[in-house]
Scaffold this motif. Sequence first.
Motif, PDB file in Angstrom:
ATOM      1  N   ALA A   1       0.868  -1.399  -0.027  1.00  0.00           N
ATOM      2  CA  ALA A   1       0.185  -0.124  -0.074  1.00  0.00           C
ATOM      3  C   ALA A   1       0.956   1.209   0.098  1.00  0.00           C
ATOM      4  O   ALA A   1       0.521   2.105  -0.861  1.00  0.00           O
ATOM      5  N   HIS A   2       2.249   1.255   0.704  1.00  0.00           N
ATOM      6  CA  HIS A   2       2.928   2.375   0.787  1.00  0.00           C
ATOM      7  C   HIS A   2       3.476   2.658  -0.613  1.00  0.00           C
ATOM      8  O   HIS A   2       3.626   3.884  -0.846  1.00  0.00           O
ATOM      9  N   THR A   3       3.873   1.647  -1.508  1.00  0.00           N
ATOM     10  CA  THR A   3       4.444   1.884  -2.833  1.00  0.00           C
ATOM     11  C   THR A   3       3.412   2.499  -3.738  1.00  0.00           C
ATOM     12  O   THR A   3       3.378   3.530  -4.666  1.00  0.00           O
TER      13      THR A   3
ATOM     14  N   LEU B   1       3.003   6.185  -2.733  1.00  0.00           N
ATOM     15  CA  LEU B   1       4.082   6.875  -3.291  1.00  0.00           C
ATOM     16  C   LEU B   1       4.252   7.208  -4.902  1.00  0.00           C
ATOM     17  O   LEU B   1       4.205   8.298  -5.255  1.00  0.00           O
ATOM     18  N   TRP B   2       3.587   6.142  -5.609  1.00  0.00           N
ATOM     19  CA  TRP B   2       3.465   6.601  -7.113  1.00  0.00           C
ATOM     20  C   TRP B   2       2.410   7.464  -7.130  1.00  0.00           C
ATOM     21  O   TRP B   2       2.244   8.266  -8.229  1.00  0.00           O
ATOM     22  N   LYS B   3       1.127   7.401  -6.458  1.00  0.00           N
ATOM     23  CA  LYS B   3       0.171   8.418  -6.600  1.00  0.00           C
ATOM     24  C   LYS B   3       0.581   9.796  -6.273  1.00  0.00           C
ATOM     25  O   LYS B   3       0.427  10.885  -6.958  1.00  0.00           O
ATOM     26  N   VAL B   4       1.429  10.027  -5.414  1.00  0.00           N
ATOM     27  CA  VAL B   4       2.119  11.386  -5.238  1.00  0.00           C
ATOM     28  C   VAL B   4       2.887  11.547  -6.124  1.00  0.00           C
ATOM     29  O   VAL B   4       3.051  12.973  -6.769  1.00  0.00           O
ATOM     30  N   MET B   5       3.596  10.967  -6.662  1.00  0.00           N
ATOM     31  CA  MET B   5       4.617  11.206  -7.840  1.00  0.00           C
ATOM     32  C   MET B   5       3.700  11.612  -9.201  1.00  0.00           C
ATOM     33  O   MET B   5       3.999  12.352  -9.800  1.00  0.00           O
TER      34      MET B   5
ATOM     35  N   PHE C   1      12.737   7.244  -1.480  1.00  0.00           N
ATOM     36  CA  PHE C   1      12.373   5.923  -1.201  1.00  0.00           C
ATOM     37  C   PHE C   1      13.257   4.941  -1.949  1.00  0.00           C
ATOM     38  O   PHE C   1      13.372   3.857  -1.410  1.00  0.00           O
ATOM     39  N   TRP C   2      13.783   5.468  -3.216  1.00  0.00           N
ATOM     40  CA  TRP C   2      14.518   4.305  -3.806  1.00  0.00           C
ATOM     41  C   TRP C   2      15.945   4.239  -3.651  1.00  0.00           C
ATOM     42  O   TRP C   2      16.770   3.561  -3.921  1.00  0.00           O
ATOM     43  N   MET C   3      16.140   5.292  -2.652  1.00  0.00           N
ATOM     44  CA  MET C   3      17.791   5.272  -2.160  1.00  0.00           C
ATOM     45  C   MET C   3      17.634   5.194  -0.722  1.00  0.00           C
ATOM     46  O   MET C   3      17.048   5.962  -0.097  1.00  0.00           O
ATOM     47  N   SER C   4      18.252   4.101  -0.193  1.00  0.00           N
ATOM     48  CA  SER C   4      18.068   3.903   1.289  1.00  0.00           C
ATOM     49  C   SER C   4      18.609   5.058   2.265  1.00  0.00           C
ATOM     50  O   SER C   4      19.716   5.758   1.805  1.00  0.00           O
ATOM     51  N   ARG C   5      18.322   5.350   3.350  1.00  0.00           N
ATOM     52  CA  ARG C   5      19.070   6.118   4.269  1.00  0.00           C
ATOM     53  C   ARG C   5      20.864   5.967   4.299  1.00  0.00           C
ATOM     54  O   ARG C   5      21.458   6.786   4.230  1.00  0.00           O
ATOM     55  N   ASP C   6      21.210   4.644   4.387  1.00  0.00           N
ATOM     56  CA  ASP C   6      22.593   4.420   4.496  1.00  0.00           C
ATOM     57  C   ASP C   6      23.198   4.559   3.250  1.00  0.00           C
ATOM     58  O   ASP C   6      24.281   5.253   3.186  1.00  0.00           O
ATOM     59  N   VAL C   7      22.581   4.568   2.246  1.00  0.00           N
ATOM     60  CA  VAL C   7      23.324   4.849   0.901  1.00  0.00           C
ATOM     61  C   VAL C   7      23.362   6.255   0.679  1.00  0.00           C
ATOM     62  O   VAL C   7      24.371   6.849   0.119  1.00  0.00           O
TER      63      VAL C   7
END
Length: 255
Positions: free
Chosen positions: A178-180, A183-187, A222-228
């Motif tokens: 549902a989160h994904t 996200l696409w709706k917002v984009m 979202f497609w880049m993690s916090r660590d990256v």
Amino acid sequence: MIVTPIKEIFDDPLQLESGELLPGFEIVFETYGELAPARDNAILICHGLTSDHHAAGRHDKDEQKPGWWDGAIGPGKPFDTDRYCIISSNVIGGFGGSSGPASTNPATGKPYAMGFPIVTIADMVRAQTFLADRLGIERFHTIAGGCMGGFQVLEWMSRHPGRLANALVISATARVSAHTIALWKVMREAICRDPNWRGGDYYDHRPPVDGIAFGAMVGALFWMSRDVMTARFGTNIIEGKKPAYTFEADFEIEA
């Protein structure tokens, strides 16, 4: 490696998951390496959402960047072109030259724009099967892809299991959350609310680049993690920049 894109035109209609029929379609693709006489050494590479068929090499010697998987495709590389024929096809419904919203609608003589039917991953793969048939490939040695390309590989495995011997699925899941979906709706909203969207009919006008840029900014979270993100940018100030104490970008990640 200099490569030239190839376009195949299919006059047969393509039945879509939605029930609509696409009256003929085109697929653009590139190949790297030679197809064996038995046609048993073909590897299909499926691209991600924001990529296209240009997976390796350059279109001419002056092209600045090579294809997006150039480090993996070539002689002696993981996708060894001395052994295999690598095929990278552009999905229908996107950009890059295959049939999509920018294509000419034969009924109007103008770009389809939002008149182009909604396509699914299954539709993209079905179109790829037409290409495989045209090339005389009954069974791929391997089908590989990441992100949306990985979804295509899963579709091949599910709908056409007899047409591939091996599968390489990278960074893809069998089901979205549902989160994904949110996200696409917002984009999408970011793009559609750009005044230059014009209901999708922005051809011959300025495209909605501001909305696309904002959508990409949101997506990067979202497609880049916090660590990256931390490893790549940290809290580094832009080189040679002094804090402006305004809304102007000070940090590399802002830029």
